[in-house]
Write a protein that holds these residues in place. Structure first.
Motif, PDB file in Angstrom:
ATOM      1  N   HIS A 145       0.818  -1.205   0.000  1.00 51.28           N
ATOM      2  CA  HIS A 145       0.000   0.000   0.000  1.00 51.28           C
ATOM      3  C   HIS A 145       0.858   1.264   0.000  1.00 51.28           C
ATOM      4  N   PHE A 146       2.010   1.219   0.678  1.00 51.35           N
ATOM      5  CA  PHE A 146       2.938   2.343   0.631  1.00 51.35           C
ATOM      6  C   PHE A 146       3.660   2.418  -0.711  1.00 51.35           C
ATOM      7  N   LEU A 147       3.893   1.255  -1.292  1.00 51.21           N
ATOM      8  CA  LEU A 147       4.750   1.156  -2.469  1.00 51.21           C
ATOM      9  C   LEU A 147       4.061   1.616  -3.749  1.00 51.21           C
ATOM     10  N   MET A 398       6.786   1.114   5.668  1.00 52.70           N
ATOM     11  CA  MET A 398       7.226   2.325   4.980  1.00 52.70           C
ATOM     12  C   MET A 398       8.699   2.229   4.615  1.00 52.70           C
ATOM     13  N   SER A 399       9.512   1.714   5.526  1.00 55.28           N
ATOM     14  CA  SER A 399      10.939   1.557   5.276  1.00 55.28           C
ATOM     15  C   SER A 399      11.195   0.543   4.166  1.00 55.28           C
ATOM     16  N   ASN A 400      10.450  -0.566   4.183  1.00 55.08           N
ATOM     17  CA  ASN A 400      10.601  -1.579   3.131  1.00 55.08           C
ATOM     18  C   ASN A 400      10.249  -1.018   1.761  1.00 55.08           C
ATOM     19  N   ALA A 401       9.138  -0.276   1.702  1.00 59.41           N
ATOM     20  CA  ALA A 401       8.710   0.295   0.426  1.00 59.41           C
ATOM     21  C   ALA A 401       9.748   1.274  -0.117  1.00 59.41           C
ATOM     22  N   ASN A 402      10.288   2.101   0.759  1.00 62.44           N
ATOM     23  CA  ASN A 402      11.308   3.059   0.330  1.00 62.44           C
ATOM     24  C   ASN A 402      12.552   2.346  -0.187  1.00 62.44           C
ATOM     25  N   GLY A 403      12.921   1.251   0.463  1.00 61.86           N
ATOM     26  CA  GLY A 403      14.080   0.485   0.013  1.00 61.86           C
ATOM     27  C   GLY A 403      13.878  -0.125  -1.363  1.00 61.86           C
ATOM     28  N   VAL A 404      12.692  -0.675  -1.617  1.00 59.48           N
ATOM     29  CA  VAL A 404      12.396  -1.260  -2.927  1.00 59.48           C
ATOM     30  C   VAL A 404      12.482  -0.200  -4.015  1.00 59.48           C
ATOM     31  N   LEU A 405      11.902   0.966  -3.759  1.00 64.97           N
ATOM     32  CA  LEU A 405      11.931   2.054  -4.741  1.00 64.97           C
ATOM     33  C   LEU A 405      13.363   2.495  -5.026  1.00 64.97           C
ATOM     34  N   THR A 406      14.179   2.565  -3.989  1.00 65.61           N
ATOM     35  CA  THR A 406      15.579   2.978  -4.156  1.00 65.61           C
ATOM     36  C   THR A 406      16.337   2.012  -5.051  1.00 65.61           C
TER      37      THR A 406
END
Length: 489
Positions: A145-147, A398-406
């Protein structure tokens, strides 16, 4: 204003006659509006039954005519078939049709031919669209949902025009996935071509270009998952049993995932494994089963650990987390990992030496409490995610989603080739490690591929890597035993 709807079989002569009669009315009466629905003969019966059921009507033949009562705010009023429409036109508008049957048949044939041509043109138009097929597993997880809102963008996929999003969740229900589909479509993202939902593996990973495997354990049980320890003295029998059961579940599904990726996905597919539960193990199982796909196409994400380490350090040094660079994560991402600060630099530090914004200093020179860095700091990073999970009963989404995007931005060439990331990858022949082990190491991205970053690995760090490799071998053995037992049965 009279608004009518005329629906019928494309090859029906009476539909053709009613259509021309409606056109004549529209020419004579500008306020007369007609909407035509042409249905192929093979689809007419199903369409008619569904429409009548929705509106509580009874009608059997082609064509069918109804009047929209939009201004009154009510549903459509069924007028009837061809004869009813002709009678209505005579009584209200004094207009009729004297078309012969031969003409009606000729126009019906032309209608059918025109419909088939339009369908072929639409099919050809759709065939020219080449969307990127993006699969998200555990699509109902909080991370997803964050991603999703940030994922479908040119910033993440710079060379892609449209994206077909596939939402897969084997533990989720169809209703929940359909609700998520509607929510995604309501974002009205320009790059989104279509959204499809899947609750089984029947079509899983078909034509996949990117696969994001989020944590399979995101339910309330995930709160206790983070408490698993590899110290045999600290793990009681119940916890060990939970761990073995979880490894068995992961091995079963990821063996199947790997085989499906091997046979269905694009050979240039990019696979990112993320989450908090057995990340390295999950990635290695995929590699074992997707033998025809290059190992460089699979990575396990450790970027979130880098960010959490930078956040902790920034609070100690009273700088922003973005002022700290080159933090490396080695080892077992969801087990025994080590935060390496040998090349970490700090910007904007208010110390004895102050320079311009581009001036940086090695953290090991300005932070003198080495004991804290080697003990308390390492433990704090390990406990950070467990603390979040304990409070929210969810992984740090939220941290996981940010890592995937990075990682996706870097993999797609949107980051400097000099930037270093921590990723779990298969690195055979390196650091005297056993074959088939996926370990987190520093890497860089160039030309759509990652490569190991040259960092000195001393004796102590090598020993830590051997410990991580031993843990991962134990996990693989547990998974292999369960799988072999099932094969024997």
């Amino acid at each position: 204003m009279a608004k009518f709807v005329l629906a019928g079989q494309t090859d029906c002569p009476y539909y053709a006659k009613a259509e021309l009669l409606a056109d004549a009315l529209h020419r004579c009466l500008p306020n007369f509006s007609i909407h035509k629905i042409s249905i192929l003969p093979d689809d007419w019966k199903e369409w008619l039954d569904a429409t009548c059921k929705t509106n509580n009507w009874k009608h059997e033949d082609s064509p069918m005519v109804w009047r929209e009562l939009v201004e009154q705010g009510g549903k459509g009023m069924l007028l009837g078939g061809f004869s009813d429409f002709v009678q209505h036109c005579q009584e209200y508008y004094n207009i009729t049709s004297d078309m012969t049957m031969d003409t009606m048949l000729s126009i019906a044939a032309e209608n059918l031919e025109a419909k088939m041509i339009l369908m072929e043109e639409e099919k050809h138009r759709l065939s020219l669209i080449k969307p990127l097929h993006l699969w998200i597993c555990s699509a109902l997880s909080p991370t997803s949902h964050f991603l999703i809102p940030n994922l479908l963008s040119a910033e993440v996929f710079p060379l892609v025009s449209v994206i077909s999003l596939h939402l897969l969740d084997l533990e989720g229900d169809e209703e929940g996935l359909q609700a998520l589909k509607i929510a995604v479509e309501d974002l009205a993202i320009p790059m989104l071509h279509q959204v499809s939902v899947h609750t089984d593996l029947e079509q899983a990973f078909q034509g996949a270009d990117v696969i994001l495997l989020l944590d399979e354990s995101w339910s309330d049980e995930s709160c206790s998952d983070e408490s698993w320890s590899y110290d045999s003295d600290a793990v009681n029998a119940d916890e060990q049993e939970k761990k073995e059961k979880r490894i068995k579940e992961i091995s079963e599904i990821y063996n199947e995932y790997g085989r499906l990726i091997d046979t269905r996905a694009n050979e240039e597919v990019k696979v990112i494994v993320s989450g908090d539960s057995f990340v390295n193990l999950r990635c290695s199982i995929l590699l074992d089963n997707a033998c025809s796909i290059e190992s460089h196409r699979f990575v396990a994400m450790a970027t979130h650990l880098e960010n959490e380490a930078r956040s902790l350090l920034s609070k100690k040094l009273k700088v922003m987390a973005s002022d700290i660079t080159d933090v490396y994560v080695w080892g077992n991402i969801s087990g025994s990992f080590y935060i390496d600060l040998q090349r970490t630099t700090v910007y904007n530090f208010d110390g004895a030496i102050i320079g311009p914004a581009f001036f940086s200093q090695p953290i090991l020179k300005i932070f003198h409490d080495r004991k804290w860095l080697e003990t308390n700091f390492q433990d704090l990073v390990r406990c950070q995610r467990a603390a979040v999970a304990a409070k929210t009963c969810q992984a740090s989404a939220m941290s996981n989603a940010n890592g995937v995007l990075t990682i996706l931005r870097a993999w797609n060439g949107e980051c400097s080739p000099d930037r270093v990331f921590s990723l779990g990858v298969l690195c055979p022949g390196c650091f005297n490690l056993p074959d088939g082990i996926v370990l987190s190491v520093p890497v860089t991205f160039t030309d759509d591929k990652w490569s190991l970053f040259n960092v000195p690995v001393g004796y102590e760090l090598n020993e830590r890597l051997q410990v991580s490799a031993s843990e991962l071998l134990q996990e693989r053995e547990l998974g292999s035993e369960d799988f072999d037992d099932e094969q024997d049965i």
